[in-house]
Design a protein around this motif. Structure first.
Motif, PDB file in Angstrom:
ATOM      1  N   ASN A  67      32.169  86.099 -47.715  1.00 31.18           N
ATOM      2  CA  ASN A  67      32.360  84.697 -48.088  1.00 31.18           C
ATOM      3  C   ASN A  67      31.613  83.779 -47.127  1.00 31.18           C
ATOM      4  N   VAL A  73      35.420  89.866 -48.492  1.00 33.39           N
ATOM      5  CA  VAL A  73      36.426  89.548 -49.516  1.00 33.39           C
ATOM      6  C   VAL A  73      36.304  90.559 -50.651  1.00 33.39           C
ATOM      7  N   ASP A  76      41.315  92.168 -53.849  1.00 32.65           N
ATOM      8  CA  ASP A  76      42.693  91.876 -53.432  1.00 32.65           C
ATOM      9  C   ASP A  76      42.979  90.371 -53.457  1.00 32.65           C
ATOM     10  N   ILE A  77      41.931  89.573 -53.293  1.00 33.05           N
ATOM     11  CA  ILE A  77      42.114  88.119 -53.232  1.00 33.05           C
ATOM     12  C   ILE A  77      42.573  87.539 -54.570  1.00 33.05           C
ATOM     13  N   HIS A  83      42.402  83.127 -61.582  1.00 33.64           N
ATOM     14  CA  HIS A  83      41.206  82.660 -60.889  1.00 33.64           C
ATOM     15  C   HIS A  83      40.146  82.155 -61.856  1.00 33.64           C
ATOM     16  N   VAL A 117      42.825  80.773 -57.508  1.00 31.78           N
ATOM     17  CA  VAL A 117      41.664  81.075 -56.665  1.00 31.78           C
ATOM     18  C   VAL A 117      40.384  80.683 -57.409  1.00 31.78           C
ATOM     19  N   ASN A 146      41.245  77.986 -50.942  1.00 33.14           N
ATOM     20  CA  ASN A 146      41.306  79.006 -51.990  1.00 33.14           C
ATOM     21  C   ASN A 146      40.018  79.068 -52.814  1.00 33.14           C
ATOM     22  N   GLN A 148      36.341  80.281 -52.654  1.00 31.36           N
ATOM     23  CA  GLN A 148      35.451  81.145 -51.902  1.00 31.36           C
ATOM     24  C   GLN A 148      34.032  81.122 -52.490  1.00 31.36           C
TER      25      GLN A 148
END
Length: 221
Positions: A67, A73, A76-77, A83, A117, A146, A148
């Motif tokens: 990121n 990253v 899992d994010i 998102h 996200v 949040n 990225q």
């Protein structure tokens, strides 16, 4: 005579109310967002959620990128989170700045919501290093932690874009990683990594629809 008329009117109102109550669940079900299971972006509406697992087989694949803070990253994010993804490059002078400005409207309205996200993947990762992405994020006035901005191996980003996000809806994964990727699409993905919406990032009105659809997904079990 008046008593008969009164009774008839009362009966009519009771029947009407009962009929409205019976219709209400169908109206709510109709508001559910569709699923998108292939590159044609043909909407699939499913009211019985028990059917989703078997009928909607496409999900966003695993990934691992750096990121804007040089932090690795991976998928899992977005685990159990809604998102929004898009594909940009910092030197773009056409649609990318507009998309970023419009997505910032969505981001700012949901900035305190950690269940959402935003992922902006660079399509020129050989130029957009973490430090370049960091400067870009700051210059755009983006403070949402949040959101990225991701960079990495070009072939990995392009494969993810075309095979997972179907970033070019009319072509999907038929192109290979040697052909430049440039799209105005924003893709909405639910908590199970299934695609639920596609929006034109250059159209401000689409951001209102995107915010509303995110709210709808938040209400899903």
């Amino acid at each position: 005579m008046y008593r008969i008329v009164f009774l008839l009117l009362s009966s009519f109102l009771i029947i009407s109310c009962n009929h409205s109550k019976k219709q209400e669940p169908n109206i709510k079900e109709a508001l559910a967002l569709p699923y998108y299971n292939d590159p044609t972006f043909t909407p699939v509406f499913i009211q019985d959620t028990s059917r989703v697992e078997n009928e909607i087989t496409h999900t966003i694949g695993d990934f691992e990128f750096l990121n804007q803070d040089s932090v690795l990253v991976n998928q899992d994010i977005i685990e159990s989170k809604i998102h929004v993804a898009n594909f940009i490059f910092t030197s773009c002078g056409s649609i990318c700045p507009v998309m970023t400005d419009h997505l910032k409207i969505v981001s700012d309205s949901l900035q305190k919501d950690n269940s959402i996200v935003f992922l902006s993947y660079s399509v020129t990762p050989w130029i957009d290093t973490p430090s370049v992405l960091n400067a870009y994020k700051k210059n755009q006035g983006i403070t949402n932690t949040n959101w990225q901005f991701l960079t990495g191996k070009k072939s990995d980003i392009y494969t993810l874009a075309r095979q997972s996000y179907y970033a070019e809806e009319d072509i999907g994964f038929s192109r290979d990683s040697t052909e430049f990727l440039h799209t105005e699409h924003l893709i909405l993905v639910d908590k199970t990594k299934r695609i639920r919406g596609i929006y034109n990032g250059t159209v401000a009105l689409d951001m209102t629809a995107l915010i509303n659809d995110i709210r709808t997904l938040q209400k899903e079990r």
